[in-house]
Motif scaffolding. Structure first.
Motif, PDB file in Angstrom:
ATOM      1  N   VAL A  81       0.801  -1.219   0.000  1.00 56.78           N
ATOM      2  CA  VAL A  81       0.000   0.000   0.000  1.00 56.78           C
ATOM      3  C   VAL A  81       0.842   1.281   0.000  1.00 56.78           C
ATOM      4  CG1 VAL A  81      -1.996  -1.078   1.055  1.00 56.78           C
ATOM      5  CG2 VAL A  81      -0.242  -0.102   2.510  1.00 56.78           C
ATOM      6  N   GLU A  82       2.071   1.223   0.528  1.00 55.95           N
ATOM      7  CA  GLU A  82       2.974   2.380   0.490  1.00 55.95           C
ATOM      8  C   GLU A  82       2.250   3.675   0.880  1.00 55.95           C
ATOM      9  OE1 GLU A  82       5.821   2.242  -2.987  1.00 55.95           O
ATOM     10  OE2 GLU A  82       4.320   0.813  -3.680  1.00 55.95           O
ATOM     11  N   ASN A  83       1.711   3.697   2.088  1.00 56.56           N
ATOM     12  CA  ASN A  83       0.773   4.763   2.456  1.00 56.56           C
ATOM     13  C   ASN A  83       1.221   5.628   3.628  1.00 56.56           C
ATOM     14  OD1 ASN A  83       0.594   2.784   4.395  1.00 56.56           O
ATOM     15  ND2 ASN A  83      -1.622   2.891   4.587  1.00 56.56           N
ATOM     16  N   PRO A  84       2.427   6.185   3.595  1.00 52.01           N
ATOM     17  CA  PRO A  84       2.850   6.985   4.755  1.00 52.01           C
ATOM     18  C   PRO A  84       1.931   8.172   5.044  1.00 52.01           C
ATOM     19  CG  PRO A  84       4.299   7.338   2.882  1.00 52.01           C
ATOM     20  CD  PRO A  84       3.444   6.169   2.535  1.00 52.01           C
ATOM     21  N   GLU A  85       1.313   8.732   4.013  1.00 51.11           N
ATOM     22  CA  GLU A  85       0.419   9.864   4.254  1.00 51.11           C
ATOM     23  C   GLU A  85      -0.804   9.436   5.052  1.00 51.11           C
ATOM     24  OE1 GLU A  85      -1.821  13.493   1.807  1.00 51.11           O
ATOM     25  OE2 GLU A  85      -0.572  12.034   0.755  1.00 51.11           O
ATOM     26  N   LEU A 103      10.350  13.561  15.396  1.00 44.85           N
ATOM     27  CA  LEU A 103      10.007  12.151  15.556  1.00 44.85           C
ATOM     28  C   LEU A 103      10.012  11.474  14.188  1.00 44.85           C
ATOM     29  CD1 LEU A 103       7.469  10.516  17.892  1.00 44.85           C
ATOM     30  CD2 LEU A 103       7.423   9.885  15.472  1.00 44.85           C
ATOM     31  N   LEU A 104      10.707  10.338  14.091  1.00 42.51           N
ATOM     32  CA  LEU A 104      10.830   9.581  12.845  1.00 42.51           C
ATOM     33  C   LEU A 104      10.179   8.214  13.015  1.00 42.51           C
ATOM     34  CD1 LEU A 104      14.577  10.373  12.066  1.00 42.51           C
ATOM     35  CD2 LEU A 104      12.571  11.471  11.048  1.00 42.51           C
ATOM     36  N   GLY A 105       9.223   7.899  12.159  1.00 38.77           N
ATOM     37  CA  GLY A 105       8.569   6.600  12.178  1.00 38.77           C
ATOM     38  C   GLY A 105       9.083   5.717  11.055  1.00 38.77           C
ATOM     39  N   PHE A 106       9.414   4.461  11.392  1.00 36.51           N
ATOM     40  CA  PHE A 106       9.919   3.488  10.422  1.00 36.51           C
ATOM     41  C   PHE A 106       8.864   2.397  10.238  1.00 36.51           C
ATOM     42  CE2 PHE A 106      13.481   5.435  12.497  1.00 36.51           C
ATOM     43  CZ  PHE A 106      14.510   5.509  11.568  1.00 36.51           C
ATOM     44  N   ARG A 107       8.315   2.300   9.058  1.00 33.82           N
ATOM     45  CA  ARG A 107       7.367   1.221   8.741  1.00 33.82           C
ATOM     46  C   ARG A 107       7.985   0.340   7.672  1.00 33.82           C
ATOM     47  NH1 ARG A 107       3.161   0.418   4.990  1.00 33.82           N
ATOM     48  NH2 ARG A 107       1.417  -0.829   5.766  1.00 33.82           N
ATOM     49  N   LEU A 108       8.249  -0.932   8.020  1.00 33.53           N
ATOM     50  CA  LEU A 108       8.866  -1.881   7.103  1.00 33.53           C
ATOM     51  C   LEU A 108       7.778  -2.770   6.522  1.00 33.53           C
ATOM     52  CD1 LEU A 108      11.935  -1.541   6.874  1.00 33.53           C
ATOM     53  CD2 LEU A 108      11.154  -0.976   9.179  1.00 33.53           C
ATOM     54  N   GLU A 109       7.403  -2.487   5.287  1.00 29.86           N
ATOM     55  CA  GLU A 109       6.303  -3.214   4.654  1.00 29.86           C
ATOM     56  C   GLU A 109       6.855  -4.486   4.013  1.00 29.86           C
ATOM     57  OE1 GLU A 109       2.451  -2.189   1.885  1.00 29.86           O
ATOM     58  OE2 GLU A 109       4.258  -1.011   1.634  1.00 29.86           O
ATOM     59  N   ASP A 110       6.784  -5.590   4.762  1.00 26.22           N
ATOM     60  CA  ASP A 110       7.405  -6.850   4.347  1.00 26.22           C
ATOM     61  C   ASP A 110       6.392  -7.997   4.346  1.00 26.22           C
ATOM     62  OD1 ASP A 110       7.048  -7.006   7.074  1.00 26.22           O
ATOM     63  OD2 ASP A 110       9.177  -6.914   7.547  1.00 26.22           O
ATOM     64  N   SER A 189      14.677  -7.908  -1.745  1.00 26.40           N
ATOM     65  CA  SER A 189      15.169  -6.556  -1.976  1.00 26.40           C
ATOM     66  C   SER A 189      14.145  -5.548  -1.473  1.00 26.40           C
ATOM     67  CB  SER A 189      15.414  -6.324  -3.472  1.00 26.40           C
ATOM     68  OG  SER A 189      15.903  -5.010  -3.704  1.00 26.40           O
ATOM     69  N   ALA A 190      14.638  -4.415  -0.985  1.00 27.91           N
ATOM     70  CA  ALA A 190      13.763  -3.283  -0.667  1.00 27.91           C
ATOM     71  C   ALA A 190      13.726  -2.395  -1.901  1.00 27.91           C
ATOM     72  CB  ALA A 190      14.308  -2.511   0.534  1.00 27.91           C
ATOM     73  N   TRP A 191      12.572  -2.287  -2.529  1.00 27.74           N
ATOM     74  CA  TRP A 191      12.527  -1.642  -3.837  1.00 27.74           C
ATOM     75  C   TRP A 191      11.802  -0.304  -3.832  1.00 27.74           C
ATOM     76  CZ3 TRP A 191       7.377  -1.304  -4.926  1.00 27.74           C
ATOM     77  CH2 TRP A 191       6.536  -2.312  -4.427  1.00 27.74           C
ATOM     78  N   SER A 192      11.336   0.164  -2.688  1.00 28.93           N
ATOM     79  CA  SER A 192      10.637   1.450  -2.673  1.00 28.93           C
ATOM     80  C   SER A 192      10.737   2.089  -1.300  1.00 28.93           C
ATOM     81  CB  SER A 192       9.155   1.246  -3.036  1.00 28.93           C
ATOM     82  OG  SER A 192       8.422   2.447  -2.917  1.00 28.93           O
ATOM     83  N   ARG A 193      10.957   3.423  -1.282  1.00 29.29           N
ATOM     84  CA  ARG A 193      10.870   4.174  -0.035  1.00 29.29           C
ATOM     85  C   ARG A 193      10.001   5.396  -0.272  1.00 29.29           C
ATOM     86  NH1 ARG A 193      15.827   6.362   0.784  1.00 29.29           N
ATOM     87  NH2 ARG A 193      15.248   8.567   0.610  1.00 29.29           N
ATOM     88  N   THR A 194       9.057   5.608   0.629  1.00 33.08           N
ATOM     89  CA  THR A 194       8.193   6.781   0.553  1.00 33.08           C
ATOM     90  C   THR A 194       8.128   7.402   1.944  1.00 33.08           C
ATOM     91  OG1 THR A 194       6.284   5.316   0.891  1.00 33.08           O
ATOM     92  CG2 THR A 194       6.772   5.966  -1.372  1.00 33.08           C
ATOM     93  N   GLY A 195       7.678   8.642   2.000  1.00 39.01           N
ATOM     94  CA  GLY A 195       7.607   9.309   3.293  1.00 39.01           C
ATOM     95  C   GLY A 195       6.625  10.458   3.284  1.00 39.01           C
ATOM     96  N   TYR A 196       6.185  10.835   4.481  1.00 39.50           N
ATOM     97  CA  TYR A 196       5.288  11.980   4.625  1.00 39.50           C
ATOM     98  C   TYR A 196       5.535  12.644   5.982  1.00 39.50           C
ATOM     99  CZ  TYR A 196       1.166  14.885   4.671  1.00 39.50           C
ATOM    100  OH  TYR A 196       0.329  15.964   4.714  1.00 39.50           O
ATOM    101  N   TRP A 249       9.248   1.675   3.921  1.00 41.69           N
ATOM    102  CA  TRP A 249      10.051   0.891   2.998  1.00 41.69           C
ATOM    103  C   TRP A 249       9.256  -0.342   2.584  1.00 41.69           C
ATOM    104  CZ3 TRP A 249      12.173   3.640   6.937  1.00 41.69           C
ATOM    105  CH2 TRP A 249      13.326   4.389   6.695  1.00 41.69           C
ATOM    106  N   THR A 250       9.176  -0.588   1.283  1.00 47.82           N
ATOM    107  CA  THR A 250       8.485  -1.770   0.776  1.00 47.82           C
ATOM    108  C   THR A 250       9.503  -2.753   0.235  1.00 47.82           C
ATOM    109  OG1 THR A 250       6.534  -0.477   0.196  1.00 47.82           O
ATOM    110  CG2 THR A 250       6.758  -2.615  -0.842  1.00 47.82           C
ATOM    111  N   SER A 251       9.373  -4.014   0.597  1.00 45.69           N
ATOM    112  CA  SER A 251      10.321  -5.032   0.156  1.00 45.69           C
ATOM    113  C   SER A 251       9.591  -6.291  -0.249  1.00 45.69           C
ATOM    114  CB  SER A 251      11.337  -5.336   1.278  1.00 45.69           C
ATOM    115  OG  SER A 251      10.662  -5.723   2.456  1.00 45.69           O
ATOM    116  N   SER A 252      10.240  -7.120  -1.062  1.00 44.04           N
ATOM    117  CA  SER A 252       9.647  -8.394  -1.463  1.00 44.04           C
ATOM    118  C   SER A 252      10.750  -9.351  -1.882  1.00 44.04           C
ATOM    119  CB  SER A 252       8.652  -8.200  -2.626  1.00 44.04           C
ATOM    120  OG  SER A 252       9.294  -7.641  -3.751  1.00 44.04           O
ATOM    121  N   ARG A 253      10.437 -10.630  -1.844  1.00 41.71           N
ATOM    122  CA  ARG A 253      11.428 -11.650  -2.169  1.00 41.71           C
ATOM    123  C   ARG A 253      11.785 -11.605  -3.647  1.00 41.71           C
ATOM    124  NH1 ARG A 253       9.262 -17.043  -0.263  1.00 41.71           N
ATOM    125  NH2 ARG A 253       8.136 -15.791   1.262  1.00 41.71           N
TER     126      ARG A 253
END
Length: 254
Positions: A81-85, A103-110, A189-196, A249-253
């Motif tokens: 979903v890559e939905n930091p917003e 404040l920094l939030g880390f969401r690892l979408e795995d 691999s982690a193939w996407s990073r998004t942020g808000y 961060w979004t990752s997949s095998r």
């Protein structure tokens, strides 16, 4: 929710390829050692060939149906979903940030991986982007963590949790990502990073400096062991103090 992506293609190709190999293996046979050739009637050969073709087609159809069902309902069917917003309001509501910090939030979408990525404060002497694997899941053996590993606090969501910590402008928040793998060795691999409201991408003067769970790099988690990588995020003077930032961060095998 944000745009969804479905990780299914590789699993489907693997299943179809397995069926093709099985079909080829079933087409070759030989008699016992020392036996001469056996002659069969044309009718028998035709019947046998027809039955084998029908069986192979049935197997292919069944496997295709099973693959479709697996990719629709199994862990390979993760919706990215890559939905930091969208998660940003939850992070703001569930946390507090001092007026002189960020404040920094880390969401690892795995969701497509067989483990949940953990986030710990890194050892003081750990080098940024250092990556190690270990044949144990005992965190006391992971030298990219301090002697007494301290996990970041988390905010629960209906998907992956958000790990968070605070830092000041110009000071990096350095963490170690940890994957404890209970399954066979896995490559991903982690193939996407998004942020808000900031993501630090493709900017000459970025609000965030991110080093780096990098897209395009391949990572390996050993069977029954642990993978660890050190990253850090530094807010620059473009970020106002008291700001909360959600990073995904979004990752997949592979």
């Amino acid at each position: 929710m944000g745009e969804k992506k479905t990780y299914t293609r590789r699993r489907a190709l693997q299943s179809i390829g397995a069926v093709a190999v099985a079909g080829l293996a079933g087409c070759s046979s030989s008699g016992s050692e020392g036996e001469g050739p056996t002659t069969q009637s044309t009718d028998t050969e035709t019947q046998t060939t027809t039955e084998a073709t029908t069986d192979a087609q049935t197997t292919t159809n069944e496997t295709t149906e099973q693959t479709q069902e697996s990719t629709e309902t199994g862990p390979e069917a993760a919706d990215f979903v890559e939905n930091p917003e969208e998660i940003h309001p939850t992070l703001v509501e569930e946390t507090s940030v001092p007026s002189d910090e960020v404040l920094l939030g880390f969401r690892l979408e795995d969701s497509s991986l067989p483990f949940t990525t953990e986030v710990y404060r890194a050892a003081d002497d750990a080098e940024v982007q250092a990556t190690e694997t270990y044949d144990t899941q005992d965190l006391s053996e992971v030298d990219l963590l301090p002697d007494s590993p301290q996990a970041l606090d988390t905010v629960d969501t209906d998907r992956e949790d958000i790990h968070y910590g605070t830092t000041t402008i110009g000071e990096p928040l350095k963490v170690t990502l940890v994957a404890r793998n209970e399954t066979d060795t896995i490559d991903w691999s982690a193939w996407s990073r998004t942020g808000y409201p900031y993501d630090g991408h493709n900017e000459d003067d970025p609000a965030l400096e991110v080093d780096c769970y990098c897209g395009g790099m391949n990572y390996t988690a050993p069977s029954g062991g642990t993978w660890a990588r050190v990253i850090q995020v530094t807010p620059t003077e473009r970020v106002e103090t008291g700001t909360t930032i959600a990073l995904n961060w979004t990752s997949s095998r592979l």
